[in-house]
Design a protein around this motif. Structure first.
Motif, PDB file in Angstrom:
ATOM      1  N   ARG A 106       0.892  -1.372   0.068  1.00  0.00           N
ATOM      2  CA  ARG A 106      -0.028   0.019   0.137  1.00  0.00           C
ATOM      3  C   ARG A 106       0.949   1.080  -0.027  1.00  0.00           C
ATOM      4  O   ARG A 106       0.547   2.308   0.410  1.00  0.00           O
ATOM      5  CB  ARG A 106      -1.094  -0.120   1.015  1.00  0.00           C
ATOM      6  CG  ARG A 106      -1.976  -0.957   1.148  1.00  0.00           C
ATOM      7  CD  ARG A 106      -3.205  -0.600   1.651  1.00  0.00           C
ATOM      8  NE  ARG A 106      -3.924   0.464   0.787  1.00  0.00           N
ATOM      9  CZ  ARG A 106      -4.727   1.348   1.068  1.00  0.00           C
ATOM     10  NH1 ARG A 106      -4.862   1.554   2.426  1.00  0.00           N
ATOM     11  NH2 ARG A 106      -5.136   2.244   0.261  1.00  0.00           N
ATOM     12  N   ARG A 107       2.144   1.230  -0.534  1.00  0.00           N
ATOM     13  CA  ARG A 107       2.866   2.405  -0.663  1.00  0.00           C
ATOM     14  C   ARG A 107       3.443   2.399  -2.068  1.00  0.00           C
ATOM     15  O   ARG A 107       4.286   1.604  -2.563  1.00  0.00           O
ATOM     16  CB  ARG A 107       4.190   2.435   0.127  1.00  0.00           C
ATOM     17  CG  ARG A 107       3.795   3.364   1.419  1.00  0.00           C
ATOM     18  CD  ARG A 107       2.739   2.429   2.288  1.00  0.00           C
ATOM     19  NE  ARG A 107       2.625   3.211   3.860  1.00  0.00           N
ATOM     20  CZ  ARG A 107       2.034   2.659   4.739  1.00  0.00           C
ATOM     21  NH1 ARG A 107       1.494   1.420   4.593  1.00  0.00           N
ATOM     22  NH2 ARG A 107       1.923   3.268   5.765  1.00  0.00           N
ATOM     23  N   PHE A 108       2.685   2.903  -3.129  1.00  0.00           N
ATOM     24  CA  PHE A 108       2.993   2.922  -4.619  1.00  0.00           C
ATOM     25  C   PHE A 108       2.938   1.692  -5.016  1.00  0.00           C
ATOM     26  O   PHE A 108       3.770   1.365  -5.703  1.00  0.00           O
ATOM     27  CB  PHE A 108       4.540   3.681  -4.618  1.00  0.00           C
ATOM     28  CG  PHE A 108       4.493   4.571  -5.835  1.00  0.00           C
ATOM     29  CD1 PHE A 108       4.558   4.066  -7.311  1.00  0.00           C
ATOM     30  CD2 PHE A 108       4.377   5.925  -5.819  1.00  0.00           C
ATOM     31  CE1 PHE A 108       4.560   4.880  -8.329  1.00  0.00           C
ATOM     32  CE2 PHE A 108       4.388   6.728  -6.985  1.00  0.00           C
ATOM     33  CZ  PHE A 108       4.429   6.141  -8.139  1.00  0.00           C
ATOM     34  N   GLU A 109       1.978   0.768  -4.435  1.00  0.00           N
ATOM     35  CA  GLU A 109       1.982  -0.651  -5.009  1.00  0.00           C
ATOM     36  C   GLU A 109       1.352  -0.648  -6.184  1.00  0.00           C
ATOM     37  O   GLU A 109       0.124  -0.307  -6.569  1.00  0.00           O
ATOM     38  CB  GLU A 109       1.110  -1.380  -3.916  1.00  0.00           C
ATOM     39  CG  GLU A 109       0.958  -2.705  -3.982  1.00  0.00           C
ATOM     40  CD  GLU A 109       0.234  -3.612  -3.086  1.00  0.00           C
ATOM     41  OE1 GLU A 109       0.128  -4.947  -3.079  1.00  0.00           O
ATOM     42  OE2 GLU A 109      -0.463  -2.856  -2.176  1.00  0.00           O
ATOM     43  N   TYR A 110       1.929  -1.424  -7.029  1.00  0.00           N
ATOM     44  CA  TYR A 110       1.609  -1.722  -8.416  1.00  0.00           C
ATOM     45  C   TYR A 110       0.509  -3.157  -8.264  1.00  0.00           C
ATOM     46  O   TYR A 110       0.794  -3.988  -7.766  1.00  0.00           O
ATOM     47  CB  TYR A 110       2.394  -2.238  -9.405  1.00  0.00           C
ATOM     48  CG  TYR A 110       2.136  -2.415 -10.770  1.00  0.00           C
ATOM     49  CD1 TYR A 110       1.469  -1.578 -11.610  1.00  0.00           C
ATOM     50  CD2 TYR A 110       2.110  -3.900 -11.149  1.00  0.00           C
ATOM     51  CE1 TYR A 110       0.860  -2.152 -12.875  1.00  0.00           C
ATOM     52  CE2 TYR A 110       1.668  -4.284 -12.363  1.00  0.00           C
ATOM     53  CZ  TYR A 110       1.110  -3.326 -13.191  1.00  0.00           C
ATOM     54  OH  TYR A 110       0.676  -3.935 -14.651  1.00  0.00           O
ATOM     55  N   VAL A 111      -0.877  -2.784  -8.601  1.00  0.00           N
ATOM     56  CA  VAL A 111      -1.985  -3.742  -8.492  1.00  0.00           C
ATOM     57  C   VAL A 111      -2.100  -4.690  -9.814  1.00  0.00           C
ATOM     58  O   VAL A 111      -2.367  -5.666  -9.647  1.00  0.00           O
ATOM     59  CB  VAL A 111      -3.151  -2.972  -8.021  1.00  0.00           C
ATOM     60  CG1 VAL A 111      -4.213  -3.893  -8.017  1.00  0.00           C
ATOM     61  CG2 VAL A 111      -3.023  -2.185  -6.828  1.00  0.00           C
ATOM     62  N   GLY A 112      -1.950  -3.817 -10.894  1.00  0.00           N
ATOM     63  CA  GLY A 112      -2.115  -4.754 -12.167  1.00  0.00           C
ATOM     64  C   GLY A 112      -2.458  -3.895 -13.224  1.00  0.00           C
ATOM     65  O   GLY A 112      -2.489  -2.622 -13.331  1.00  0.00           O
ATOM     66  N   GLU A 113      -3.232  -4.296 -14.337  1.00  0.00           N
ATOM     67  CA  GLU A 113      -3.608  -3.656 -15.267  1.00  0.00           C
ATOM     68  C   GLU A 113      -4.754  -4.022 -15.988  1.00  0.00           C
ATOM     69  O   GLU A 113      -5.190  -5.479 -15.831  1.00  0.00           O
ATOM     70  CB  GLU A 113      -2.581  -3.161 -16.294  1.00  0.00           C
ATOM     71  CG  GLU A 113      -2.198  -4.479 -17.152  1.00  0.00           C
ATOM     72  CD  GLU A 113      -2.894  -4.857 -18.306  1.00  0.00           C
ATOM     73  OE1 GLU A 113      -3.361  -3.979 -18.977  1.00  0.00           O
ATOM     74  OE2 GLU A 113      -2.676  -6.057 -18.781  1.00  0.00           O
ATOM     75  N   HIS A 114      -5.597  -3.354 -16.726  1.00  0.00           N
ATOM     76  CA  HIS A 114      -7.029  -3.928 -17.394  1.00  0.00           C
ATOM     77  C   HIS A 114      -7.225  -2.829 -18.679  1.00  0.00           C
ATOM     78  O   HIS A 114      -7.289  -1.828 -18.172  1.00  0.00           O
ATOM     79  CB  HIS A 114      -8.197  -4.123 -16.552  1.00  0.00           C
ATOM     80  CG  HIS A 114      -9.028  -4.935 -17.008  1.00  0.00           C
ATOM     81  ND1 HIS A 114     -10.132  -5.227 -16.191  1.00  0.00           N
ATOM     82  CD2 HIS A 114      -9.060  -5.913 -17.862  1.00  0.00           C
ATOM     83  CE1 HIS A 114     -10.942  -6.076 -16.831  1.00  0.00           C
ATOM     84  NE2 HIS A 114     -10.280  -6.574 -17.847  1.00  0.00           N
ATOM     85  N   PHE A 115      -7.409  -3.476 -19.591  1.00  0.00           N
ATOM     86  CA  PHE A 115      -7.663  -2.774 -20.807  1.00  0.00           C
ATOM     87  C   PHE A 115      -6.681  -1.528 -21.012  1.00  0.00           C
ATOM     88  O   PHE A 115      -6.735  -0.638 -21.702  1.00  0.00           O
ATOM     89  CB  PHE A 115      -9.034  -2.045 -20.645  1.00  0.00           C
ATOM     90  CG  PHE A 115     -10.343  -2.806 -20.561  1.00  0.00           C
ATOM     91  CD1 PHE A 115     -10.387  -3.972 -21.314  1.00  0.00           C
ATOM     92  CD2 PHE A 115     -11.276  -2.583 -19.240  1.00  0.00           C
ATOM     93  CE1 PHE A 115     -11.621  -4.817 -21.069  1.00  0.00           C
ATOM     94  CE2 PHE A 115     -12.205  -3.449 -19.149  1.00  0.00           C
ATOM     95  CZ  PHE A 115     -12.564  -4.239 -19.945  1.00  0.00           C
ATOM     96  N   GLY A 116      -5.291  -1.979 -20.577  1.00  0.00           N
ATOM     97  CA  GLY A 116      -4.055  -1.129 -20.716  1.00  0.00           C
ATOM     98  C   GLY A 116      -3.874  -0.061 -19.702  1.00  0.00           C
ATOM     99  O   GLY A 116      -3.096   0.670 -19.671  1.00  0.00           O
TER     100      GLY A 116
END
Length: 475
Positions: free
Chosen positions: A326-336
């Motif tokens: 939860r500090r600048f955490e990359y969660v993922g992507e969707h539709f770019g």
């Protein structure tokens, strides 16, 4: 209260054991060979899996019957009070020693050489960085941090060396219980108005804290902040300043954001240099984004130098730190669209976090979903909240999350939006229903979007709901 030692006690019951700090403390107790039991609500926390792995029996729900008859001491979270928790009331009436979380941690601070990290912002990342560096260079520290560190499997680092790295929280003046050898003070911007009446009351707890650093210890402080300078004046130990200004003893310079793939944790996100006085001290790569994190790293560099740690080993260790949950955490992507989550919940935290995102993604549309935390903070810092989203293109503000301490407070998320409308019409809106917002974002998000969930509540659920299904299943 008569001071007790935990060394001779082997059976400990913990009320509110699922909290990040309490669970980290439980990890340390188990590492020391103690037998732990606990209780908490039935709400699911990230610490559930940690407690299960430690084979700690946890009762869900609070009851006087949860306290084992053979418990030698009871430790409780300060989220609870005897007046509102029957189990804690029974513990106080049992005649057994009862310690609050900060009191129990305070006992540990007198048993180790304690390196505390304190301040309004940055203490979680800085304490995790410090613990990581000391571990990597072979010092085997113990650490307590208020967030999950992926490499540690929780908020605790379990070591055998002399150092205790402690994220020292000022709320409820927990600081009064701790005995530090050194303190890194990152900031002192007014916060927690539900507990502190004004700026003077807030800064006074930091002043009292740094006064307790022994003469042979050290205060490492950010001299870019006037408030921190005021606090530092109270310390009687050696003082080391860091910052970006010309007067800093350790000056961060040459800050350069680096272009990288957000899903590649092996790539550095920034490069910077440090001067010690007028002399070049070293160059550093960091897998954390933002100038504020370069400053956090500079604090660790300064303290490591005071502790006479080899500078190249420190630089190599800093370059391998992957960050905290939860500090600048990359969660993922969707539709770019790129999806991130961050804990920032104070206006200054929001401002520097969004500045870092803008540096990383200068050509993208940045959409923020913000969850204000506590009515008192929102009301006291209303103007600041309305002016901290400069680097966002769109802002969706959820209804205020009051937490266990508050249910209402004479302010609403609409008040933030109303002020923002005066100077940025159409930029922000209130989102009363998270599910509706998620549906709307899912329909509109695309390749040019960066969507960020911000706040101390459960706003993280928004970006996690937006990530593509295969990424969710992989978590």
């Amino acid at each position: 209260m008569e001071r007790i030692s935990l060394n001779a006690l082997n059976r400990i019951h913990m009320i509110g054991i699922k909290g990040a700090g309490m669970a980290a403390l439980a990890q340390i107790f188990v590492h020391q060979g103690k037998r732990i039991t606990g209780s908490d609500t039935d709400e699911v926390f990230f610490t559930d899996s940690i407690l299960k792995m430690l084979h700690i029996p946890v009762r869900e729900g609070f009851s006087p019957e949860n306290v084992p008859s053979d418990a030698e001491v009871i430790v409780y979270s300060t989220s609870y009070s005897p007046e509102r928790n029957s189990e804690l009331k029974a513990a106080f009436e049992s005649g057994k020693p009862v310690l609050s979380y900060p009191e129990a941690v305070g006992v540990l601070t007198r048993e180790y050489l304690t390196l505390a990290v304190s301040g309004t912002h940055g203490k979680t990342t800085t304490s995790a960085l410090l613990g990581h560096v000391l571990e990597r260079i072979g010092e085997s520290p113990t650490a307590i941090v208020g967030s999950r560190i992926a490499a540690w499997g929780g908020g605790a680092l379990l070591g055998t060396g002399q150092y205790l790295v402690l994220e020292a929280d000022e709320y409820q003046n927990k600081l009064k219980e701790y005995q530090p050898f050194s303190v890194i003070l990152t900031s002192a911007d007014f916060d927690h108005p539900d507990f502190f009446a004004d700026v003077e009351a807030y800064e006074s707890v930091f002043r009292d804290f740094v006064k307790r650093i022994p003469s042979h210890g050290v205060l490492v402080y950010c001299c870019d902040s006037v408030a921190v300078e005021r606090v530092a004046a109270s310390a009687h130990c050696q003082k080391i300043s860091y910052g970006q200004g010309e007067g800093a003893m350790y000056r961060m310079t040459g800050y350069t954001p680096l272009a990288t793939s957000p899903s590649d944790p092996s790539s550095p996100l920034q490069h910077f240099s440090v001067l010690k006085g007028e002399e070049f001290f070293g160059e550093y790569d960091l897998r954390l984004a933002g100038r504020h994190n370069a400053l956090n790293a500079t604090a660790v560099i300064a303290l490591s130098d005071f502790l006479r740690k080899e500078r190249q080993l420190v630089a190599s260790a800093l370059a391998t730190f992957l960050g905290t949950e939860r500090r600048f955490e990359y969660v993922g992507e969707h539709f770019g669209a790129l999806l991130y989550d961050d804990y920032a919940h104070h206006p200054e935290e929001i401002r520097v976090t969004l500045r870092a995102f803008r540096e990383m993604f200068p050509g993208k549309t940045i959409t923020v979903v913000f969850h204000p935390h506590t009515f008192t903070r929102t009301k006291a810092l209303l103007q600041e909240f309305a002016q901290c989203f400069e680097d966002a293109d769109r802002v969706h503000i959820l209804d205020i999350y009051g937490s266990a301490r508050e249910e209402r407070g004479g302010v609403s998320s609409q008040d933030i939006v109303d002020i923002m409308e005066r100077f940025a019409p159409g930029k922000s809106r209130v989102a009363h229903e998270s599910e509706v917002l998620i549906s709307d974002l899912r329909k509109s998000m695309g390749r040019n979007d960066v969507i960020i969930s911000l706040g101390a509540g459960d706003v993280w659920k928004v970006t996690h709901a937006l990530v593509k299904p295969e990424d969710v299943s992989a978590k």
